[in-house]
Design an enzyme around this catalytic site. Structure first.
Site, short mmCIF file in Angstrom:
data_model
loop_
_atom_site.label_atom_id
_atom_site.label_comp_id
_atom_site.label_asym_id
_atom_site.label_seq_id
_atom_site.Cartn_x
_atom_site.Cartn_y
_atom_site.Cartn_z
N ASN A 157 0.83 -1.21 0.00
CA ASN A 157 0.00 0.00 0.00
C ASN A 157 0.86 1.25 0.00
OD1 ASN A 157 0.66 -0.77 2.69
ND2 ASN A 157 -1.09 0.32 3.54
N GLU A 188 0.22 5.31 0.73
CA GLU A 188 -0.74 6.33 1.20
C GLU A 188 -0.36 7.71 0.69
OE1 GLU A 188 -1.14 5.65 5.46
OE2 GLU A 188 -2.22 3.78 5.05
N CYS A 203 -4.28 0.71 -2.33
CA CYS A 203 -4.09 -0.55 -1.60
C CYS A 203 -3.00 -1.41 -2.23
CB CYS A 203 -5.38 -1.36 -1.60
SG CYS A 203 -6.73 -0.66 -0.67
N GLU A 244 -3.17 -4.61 -2.98
CA GLU A 244 -3.67 -5.53 -4.01
C GLU A 244 -3.74 -4.84 -5.37
OE1 GLU A 244 -4.91 -4.81 -1.08
OE2 GLU A 244 -6.16 -6.42 -0.26
N CYS A 279 -10.36 -5.08 0.27
CA CYS A 279 -11.49 -4.15 0.24
C CYS A 279 -12.32 -4.39 -1.02
CB CYS A 279 -11.01 -2.70 0.32
SG CYS A 279 -10.40 -2.03 -1.25
N CYS A 284 -10.67 -3.46 -4.42
CA CYS A 284 -9.64 -4.42 -4.84
C CYS A 284 -10.26 -5.72 -5.33
CB CYS A 284 -8.66 -4.68 -3.69
SG CYS A 284 -7.59 -3.27 -3.36
N1 THU Z 1 -5.27 -1.58 2.74
C1 THU Z 1 -4.71 -2.36 1.78
O1 THU Z 1 -3.67 -2.02 1.20
N2 THU Z 1 -5.33 -3.52 1.46
C2 THU Z 1 -6.39 -4.04 2.15
O2 THU Z 1 -6.85 -5.13 1.83
C3 THU Z 1 -6.99 -3.29 3.25
C4 THU Z 1 -6.51 -1.88 3.39
C5 THU Z 1 -4.54 -0.37 3.16
C6 THU Z 1 -5.13 0.93 2.73
C7 THU Z 1 -4.56 1.86 3.79
O3 THU Z 1 -3.25 2.28 3.38
C8 THU Z 1 -4.42 1.00 5.02
O4 THU Z 1 -4.48 -0.34 4.57
C9 THU Z 1 -5.49 1.23 6.07
O5 THU Z 1 -6.75 1.15 5.52
#
Ligand code: THU
Length: 147
Positions: free
Chosen positions: A47, A49, A58, A60, A93, A96
């Protein structure tokens, strides 16, 4: 990376390992994903941000976009393993799930509850992999076959 045979345990370990590259200063929740492609290639993502929180991407989806950028759009995804550095299990999520479906993802592999869930070290012992069929992850999916 081309792999001949890879177990669900190894794919999950690769998902966990790539969390070392996550950029997650706002949530403090690093996530990694590892895709197993139809030809045995493994593609990872983490991920990333952003200060304008909504632009966060994310693990994925970063893995899927990296797959297309590096290997082209014609691969199918056999499985996607997902690992959160600080919490298990970490399910994908909704956004994804939809993007994974676009490339025929058959299974999602998540970590079962971790023996020591407090671990944030590199050598943390992961929980056993749990394989979930994609029809269960995203029932009644809309995809390329519906157009
Ligand atoms: N996140 C992912 O990268 N994948 C997931 O399956 C769940 C959430 C990340 C997004 C964000 O950077 C952090 O987790 C918190 O939500």
């Amino acid at each position: 990376m081309a792999m001949s045979q890879i177990s669900d345990e190894e794919l999950l370990a690769m998902a966990f390992d790539i969390t070392k590259n996550s950029y997650a200063p706002y949530s403090g929740f690093p996530v990694g994903a590892a895709l197993l492609l139809d030809d045995g290639t493994v593609v990872t993502g983490c991920n990333v941000e952003n200060a304008s929180y909504g632009l966060t991407m994310c693990a994925e989806r970063n893995a899927v976009f990296r797959m297309v950028a590096e290997y082209g759009p014609n691969h199918k995804i056999e499985a996607c393993a997902i690992a959160g550095r600080k919490a298990a299990p970490c399910h994908p999520c909704g956004a994804c799930r939809q993007v994974l479906h676009e490339f025929g993802c058959k299974r999602v592999i998540v970590e079962s509850e971790r023996p020591d869930s407090s671990g944030t070290e590199d050598n943390v012992t992961l929980g056993a992999p749990e394989s979930i069929d994609f029809e269960k992850i995203l029932p009644y999916a809309f995809g390329p076959e519906d157009l």
